[in-house]
Design a protein around this motif. Sequence first.
Motif, PDB file in Angstrom:
ATOM      1  N   GLU A 184      -7.684  28.618  -8.969  1.00  0.00           N
ATOM      2  CA  GLU A 184      -6.245  28.321  -8.927  1.00  0.00           C
ATOM      3  C   GLU A 184      -5.726  28.016 -10.328  1.00  0.00           C
ATOM      4  OE1 GLU A 184      -5.119  25.235  -6.144  1.00  0.00           O
ATOM      5  OE2 GLU A 184      -6.274  26.311  -4.603  1.00  0.00           O
ATOM      6  N   ARG A 185      -6.497  27.183 -11.049  1.00  0.00           N
ATOM      7  CA  ARG A 185      -6.075  26.813 -12.405  1.00  0.00           C
ATOM      8  C   ARG A 185      -6.050  28.049 -13.307  1.00  0.00           C
ATOM      9  NH1 ARG A 185     -10.152  22.787 -14.578  1.00  0.00           N
ATOM     10  NH2 ARG A 185      -8.961  22.974 -16.502  1.00  0.00           N
ATOM     11  N   LEU A 186      -7.011  28.879 -13.110  1.00  0.00           N
ATOM     12  CA  LEU A 186      -7.105  30.094 -13.920  1.00  0.00           C
ATOM     13  C   LEU A 186      -5.884  30.981 -13.662  1.00  0.00           C
ATOM     14  CD1 LEU A 186      -9.298  30.942 -15.891  1.00  0.00           C
ATOM     15  CD2 LEU A 186     -10.375  32.255 -14.085  1.00  0.00           C
ATOM     16  N   ASN A 187      -5.516  31.057 -12.380  1.00  0.00           N
ATOM     17  CA  ASN A 187      -4.370  31.879 -12.004  1.00  0.00           C
ATOM     18  C   ASN A 187      -3.084  31.364 -12.619  1.00  0.00           C
ATOM     19  OD1 ASN A 187      -5.488  33.898 -10.558  1.00  0.00           O
ATOM     20  ND2 ASN A 187      -5.548  32.734  -8.639  1.00  0.00           N
ATOM     21  N   ALA A 188      -3.041  30.045 -12.809  1.00  0.00           N
ATOM     22  CA  ALA A 188      -1.817  29.425 -13.310  1.00  0.00           C
ATOM     23  C   ALA A 188      -1.596  29.685 -14.797  1.00  0.00           C
ATOM     24  CB  ALA A 188      -1.870  27.912 -13.052  1.00  0.00           C
TER      25      ALA A 188
END
Lengths: 879, 375
Positions: B268-272
Amino acid sequence: MKLQRMRIEQLRQFRKPFVLDNLQPGLNLIHGPNESGKSTLVRSIRAAFFERYRSTAVDDLRPWGDSAAAPTIELDFEHDNRNWHLAKSFLQRKRCDLTIGTETYSEDDAEEKLAELLGYQYPKRGASKAEHWGIPGLLWVEQGTGQDIEQAIEHAGDHLKSALNSMVGEVASSGGDDLIETVRSQRDTLLTGTGKPRGDYLQLEKDRALYERDIEDLKGRVQHYQEQVDRLGKLAHDHDQAEAERPWEEAQRQLEEARTRYQQVERLEQQQVQEKATLAQIQENRRLLQQSKEHLEGLSRQLEGRKAELERAERDLRVAEAQSPAIAGRLAEARTAYEQAEKQRKLAGLLQTQERLEQDVRRLEQHKQAQTQNLAKAKDYHQQLEQARQQVRENRIDSAAVKSLKATANKLNEESIRSRTIATRLSWQLETSASLALNNEQLTGQGEQQLLEESTLVIPGVGTLGITPGGEELASTRRKLKTLEDSFAEQLKTLGVTSVEQAEDRLSTFESAERTLKHAEDLLKSVAPAGIEQLVSEQSEAENELERAKSQLQATPEPDQKENVPALEEAEAAFVQAGTTLDKAEADDREHQATLSALKQAWHNAKTEWQRLADEEKSPERQQQLSQITTDLANIEKQQAELQASLERREREIREARPEFLKQDIERYQNAANHLRQTQENRGRELRDIKVRLEAWGAEGLEEQLNEKEAELDQCNRRYQELHRRAQALDLLLTLLTEKRQALTRRLQAPLQKHLNHYLSVLFPEASLEVDEQLRPGTFSRGSELGQITELSFGAREQMGLISRLAYADLLREAGRPTLVILDDTLVHSDSERLEDMKRILFDAASRHQILLFTCHPEKWQDLGVAPVDIQASKEQSS
Amino acid sequence: MPKFLHTADWQMGRAFTRFETEDGAALVEARFEAIEKLAQLANEHQCDAVLVAGDVFDAQTVSDRTIRRVFNATKGFTGPWVMLPGNHDAALAESVWTRAQRLGAVPGNVHLALQPGIINLELQGLSILCAPLTQRHTYGDLTEPFSGYESPEGFPRIGLAHGSVQGLLHEEIDSSNPIAPDRADASTLDYLALGDWHGTKQINDRTWYSGTPEPERFRNNEAGNALIVEVSEPGATPKVTQLPTGRYQWHQWRETLAVHSDLEQLLERLNALPESAVVDLRLEGSVTLAGEETLLKALSVAEARFRSLRCERSGLQFAPTDEDIAALKADGYVGEVIESLRQGQGQEDTQDDAARDALAILAGMLREREQEASQ
């Protein structure tokens, strides 16, 4: 699996259908002589399974010369409680049908079903080969290949493993082997067999080294660049400082100063040199004066010397002159002696010549006499020769003709005697008065005549009686007699004689005359080998020679005092001696004359010298010269002393100025100035060089290149690490998989070993045969013997091969797989004892497997305990 | 009211290791763009001058092309630029600067402060007191002479230096190129523009590090800015405004995955993150077969999206669950191999990485086979 029936048709020699049924579940012995079709049956079973029905590579199945044939094989067998029926035909009618219980399959499906059942594979194209045969290849033994167990096991490999899967249960892996192959192929793209990098992996390793080298190189160059920059900074600083201080100018000033001082010293030295030259001149002068003085003072002493020399020369001359008469006397003497000796020698020579001539005359006279005698003899011999030759000519006769004449006479004689014996003999004894006329010849008294021809006897008064001698032989004898008589008369005439005796006399006379001729010839040759004429001329020559010698002797003068003449040799020796003495005397004389004239000359010279000196000594100029020289000498000595003092003073002055140090100073200051200037120039040059160099290097952007190379190396390294890890992982995986798979194989080893031991104990009770990891029979040991199975004898290998195959069959049976054992004329190399054991083994195995044993030696297998099937007989039944 | 832009540490000519070639090139390109961005900002904010506090170049020997491109990039702003040699591009006897001059690459409006001294920008009414590095390392305070420099009456005195403010940034006593922390006051400077520290940092009211305009490493916060400085009159406190200039943001994450939700959070963090991110991931802990599959897929997506993504997974155990293994249907000895690899992973030896990779490769092959079989 139990084969129950087989039927073949249009197959090799079985053009008509042939059926083999009633096959037993255990052992079946099928026999027939060679050519009976035994091998064809085996081939048929193989073809039915191994060959594709649509194969074009099965021409060998076709009956010979029948191109329309469709070789057909039908097999009935039972497996897993179901009945299988296989019908397969090839070539002209390609078909394959398989019925299993109620299911039917055909063509490829049918074939796949069979391959799956037995565990083998079909060739992609062409005829089926050993590598396709799988498990049947192991259990169906072709003639003469029973011992080749290893190859068969290798070909059976995968089929065996999958067939035996159920035995080892969970440890076998479905598709595990494929997995191993995949892993291996992936590993092999990165690593070589020995675990060295290859392909990309290797390339990266090389690239990495290349990058590292480049980086090292670049770093070196950057370092160098920085060093040069630092050097440039330092040089610029030094250069500017030197340019401000100009140290070389101070050095130049000091140099000038030193030079000035040195020049002063040099002037002093020049003066010194000049004065030294003057001194030398003065000294030379003084020496010359001294010499002159000594010369003048020495004149009187010389005069005395000359006087003595003159006297000595006079004395020598007188001695020589005194010797002269004696030498002249000796010469005259020698000359007289020589003349005398010469005369004697001539006289002796004359005497000797005379003697020789006298001898010659004597010898020649003898020779002439001998020649005259020879000539007389020769003439005599010649006459004899002529007489003999006359004799020969008169009595010449051919000895062969005489011989022939004698033979004819003999024959004639013989024939006459013969004719007399067969002739009609007419004898008569007449009254003295009475006469008869026989063939017009008067016969009186008594007599006898042989009649060879028809004759007429006239008895006067009575009439005429005709007598005809009787018989053929008489006529021929008469003819032969006539012929011989003619021949005889002819030969006599030819030889010119009247009788045989005369001929023989003549022949004897002729031969004797010839011998006389030969003898006379030999005699003549002995006294006149070259003929009489030669002899005559030789004689006249000898006479001439004699005449010459005689006249020579008369011409020779008679010597006078014959009694005192010595022999020639003696005279000659005396003559030579006298010559030598004369030579010696003449030489002595010449020498003496020369000495004498030399002595005269010497005396003359000595006298002149003495005169000259005596004159000089007495002259007034000489006295004056002597006093002048003495004055000059005194002056020169004074001058010399003054000069020496001056030289010493100046020498001291020069020494104190230390010119060598001055010289060094000049050099030192010169060098210093040069060096300082040079250094500055060098700095300037190096500055320019470094600037140019740095400009060039700077343009290359070395550090930026280095940065980039490092980035590339990093990249390369990362990729290398990835491949490295992957290679390690694949290698590990392959190792693990292989190990586990081997462990699996080892688990199959035990049951196989068990079955093998079962059979082996029958054959070799004390032996053991190890099964290796590839499930092959390997190490064989018996007592102390230990070795590989391949090292055994052919027979033993065949036996081992067979029991190994049976052990496999047992293993397969345990795994629930079909087993059918076919043996084609096997064990032919076994001795009877072993064969006995093998029979026990086969009988035992047959309790578990169906075994078809084909043989052409049924007598060997009589005690197998089964009824043999005779192919020949079956053939007749079938037809 | 003089106003100028303060920047430093361009480090031109630097190449980036640890990146794919293409990514490295883009990052280099971004640094040129950053100069253009500075020129643009100087125009926008009507600056009188641009001061560059050292390390314009990363090295003395960069390529001619780089030199020319750097000066070309300044063309956008036609006012005066003052460039100070720093420790990477010190004004040595032969330097990147002498080369630039020789190449004729230096435009007339760019002043090179190659000697210590004062540069008076008469038109702009600014005195720039320069302390260039003329050696690679100096151990004395080069700003000390500032006190002695006379500046024209009414001109603000702006110091320009490159080095470490002592006692504040580094603990090491012997740090090279030291600068006294009270230099601005001691030498009556209105502002001291510093370079060498790559993040933007205020030392005191009058003393700042501008930081590099484009980040070039994962460390150093607050990189990618420029400062606009206004000095109303000599002696007045300058007004400093921080402006972002960086194109790429550099992120370095160290994560430990224990349970599946850890992985989900990470993704999720990577996607952000924005696309202009440069990401360096280092994962530890363990991951299941399914997790590994998800992770690989997500990383593959992220690699395509971001400027650069690097993920170090050697510390991450591959721990397939029993269900995972069962799903592979590895029977017989292959199963045994899997089991021994699973056990091999935990061991503290060199086999560890190899065993992990081997297991992953084997699982991959088996899954492929399963998929083929199921088709």
